[in-house]
Motif scaffolding. Sequence first.
Motif, PDB file in Angstrom:
ATOM      1  N   SER A 113      20.350 -32.805 -58.652  1.00 43.41           N
ATOM      2  CA  SER A 113      20.578 -33.694 -59.910  1.00 43.41           C
ATOM      3  C   SER A 113      21.105 -32.714 -61.349  1.00 43.41           C
ATOM      4  O   SER A 113      20.851 -31.338 -60.963  1.00 43.41           O
ATOM      5  CB  SER A 113      20.099 -34.352 -60.837  1.00 43.41           C
ATOM      6  N   HIS A 114      23.033 -33.069 -61.972  1.00 37.55           N
ATOM      7  CA  HIS A 114      23.467 -31.888 -62.848  1.00 37.55           C
ATOM      8  C   HIS A 114      23.452 -32.263 -64.898  1.00 37.55           C
ATOM      9  O   HIS A 114      24.064 -33.617 -64.019  1.00 37.55           O
ATOM     10  CB  HIS A 114      24.071 -30.546 -62.090  1.00 37.55           C
ATOM     11  N   TRP A 115      23.496 -31.254 -65.275  1.00 37.77           N
ATOM     12  CA  TRP A 115      24.452 -32.552 -66.326  1.00 37.77           C
ATOM     13  C   TRP A 115      24.590 -31.258 -67.359  1.00 37.77           C
ATOM     14  O   TRP A 115      23.935 -30.299 -67.510  1.00 37.77           O
ATOM     15  CB  TRP A 115      22.691 -32.924 -66.838  1.00 37.77           C
ATOM     16  N   ILE A 152      20.496 -27.668 -63.691  1.00 43.06           N
ATOM     17  CA  ILE A 152      20.588 -28.429 -62.387  1.00 43.06           C
ATOM     18  C   ILE A 152      19.585 -28.648 -61.818  1.00 43.06           C
ATOM     19  O   ILE A 152      18.901 -27.447 -62.149  1.00 43.06           O
ATOM     20  CB  ILE A 152      21.349 -27.092 -61.353  1.00 43.06           C
ATOM     21  N   LEU A 153      18.695 -30.210 -61.345  1.00 41.49           N
ATOM     22  CA  LEU A 153      17.790 -29.958 -61.297  1.00 41.49           C
ATOM     23  C   LEU A 153      17.654 -30.286 -59.577  1.00 41.49           C
ATOM     24  O   LEU A 153      17.944 -31.439 -59.157  1.00 41.49           O
ATOM     25  CB  LEU A 153      17.148 -31.470 -62.075  1.00 41.49           C
ATOM     26  N   THR A 154      16.848 -29.639 -58.646  1.00 44.27           N
ATOM     27  CA  THR A 154      16.119 -30.151 -57.635  1.00 44.27           C
ATOM     28  C   THR A 154      14.120 -30.626 -58.424  1.00 44.27           C
ATOM     29  O   THR A 154      14.305 -30.841 -59.687  1.00 44.27           O
ATOM     30  CB  THR A 154      15.389 -29.397 -56.993  1.00 44.27           C
ATOM     31  N   ARG A 179      15.698 -37.241 -61.589  1.00 44.12           N
ATOM     32  CA  ARG A 179      17.459 -36.548 -61.533  1.00 44.12           C
ATOM     33  C   ARG A 179      16.782 -36.723 -62.824  1.00 44.12           C
ATOM     34  O   ARG A 179      16.054 -37.775 -63.981  1.00 44.12           O
ATOM     35  CB  ARG A 179      17.526 -37.856 -61.375  1.00 44.12           C
ATOM     36  N   ILE A 180      17.731 -35.832 -63.300  1.00 43.91           N
ATOM     37  CA  ILE A 180      18.632 -35.873 -64.764  1.00 43.91           C
ATOM     38  C   ILE A 180      19.012 -37.089 -65.562  1.00 43.91           C
ATOM     39  O   ILE A 180      20.233 -37.564 -65.149  1.00 43.91           O
ATOM     40  CB  ILE A 180      19.225 -34.863 -65.312  1.00 43.91           C
ATOM     41  N   ALA A 181      18.491 -37.697 -66.127  1.00 40.30           N
ATOM     42  CA  ALA A 181      18.785 -38.621 -67.467  1.00 40.30           C
ATOM     43  C   ALA A 181      19.737 -38.610 -68.096  1.00 40.30           C
ATOM     44  O   ALA A 181      20.784 -39.737 -68.747  1.00 40.30           O
ATOM     45  CB  ALA A 181      18.558 -39.553 -67.476  1.00 40.30           C
TER      46      ALA A 181
END
Length: 164
Positions: A44-46, A59-61, A102-104
């Motif tokens: 997930s990225h933002w 960036i998130l794992t 996840r990034i929201a």
Amino acid sequence: MLVGNALYWLMDIMTDDILEFDLDQQSLAVIKGPPITDDFRHASHWIVQAEDGAVGFAILTCSHLQMWQRIINFHGVATWVLWKTIDMHTIRGLPPQIDMIRIAGCIEDTDGLFLFVGHDVYMVQLNSMQSRKLFENRGYTYYHSFKSFYQPGDCSSLVLILQE
């Protein structure tokens, strides 16, 4: 996201391409995101605001959050620099077992992110490494922070005119 004098959008959630609209120059460009490894390729990225008002990329794992910052040197050449890596298990208030995360969304002008953790939405402050569960969510959506403020002042100059 508005960062400095430009607006930034992710082109697609499956890529790291970023659309940049410079408000001063009235120009549009596609920039590449940071050089990510295969471990983070489908994470997930933002887009976030980094230190010193620069554009950043989160960036998130399941277990790590990488924070990147885009630096532009005095020749105008832009490079991505790894700003920090955070172990998600060190953030207070998140559940000990993180199966799906996840990034929201992000909280603009701060160091905060909204995260989906399972079916719950958390607000995470990255500098303090604390989180707070906001609510349960059964549907997938994105969240955007909203801040409102006004300048206190004297209301005596306001005149209400009533017409018959």
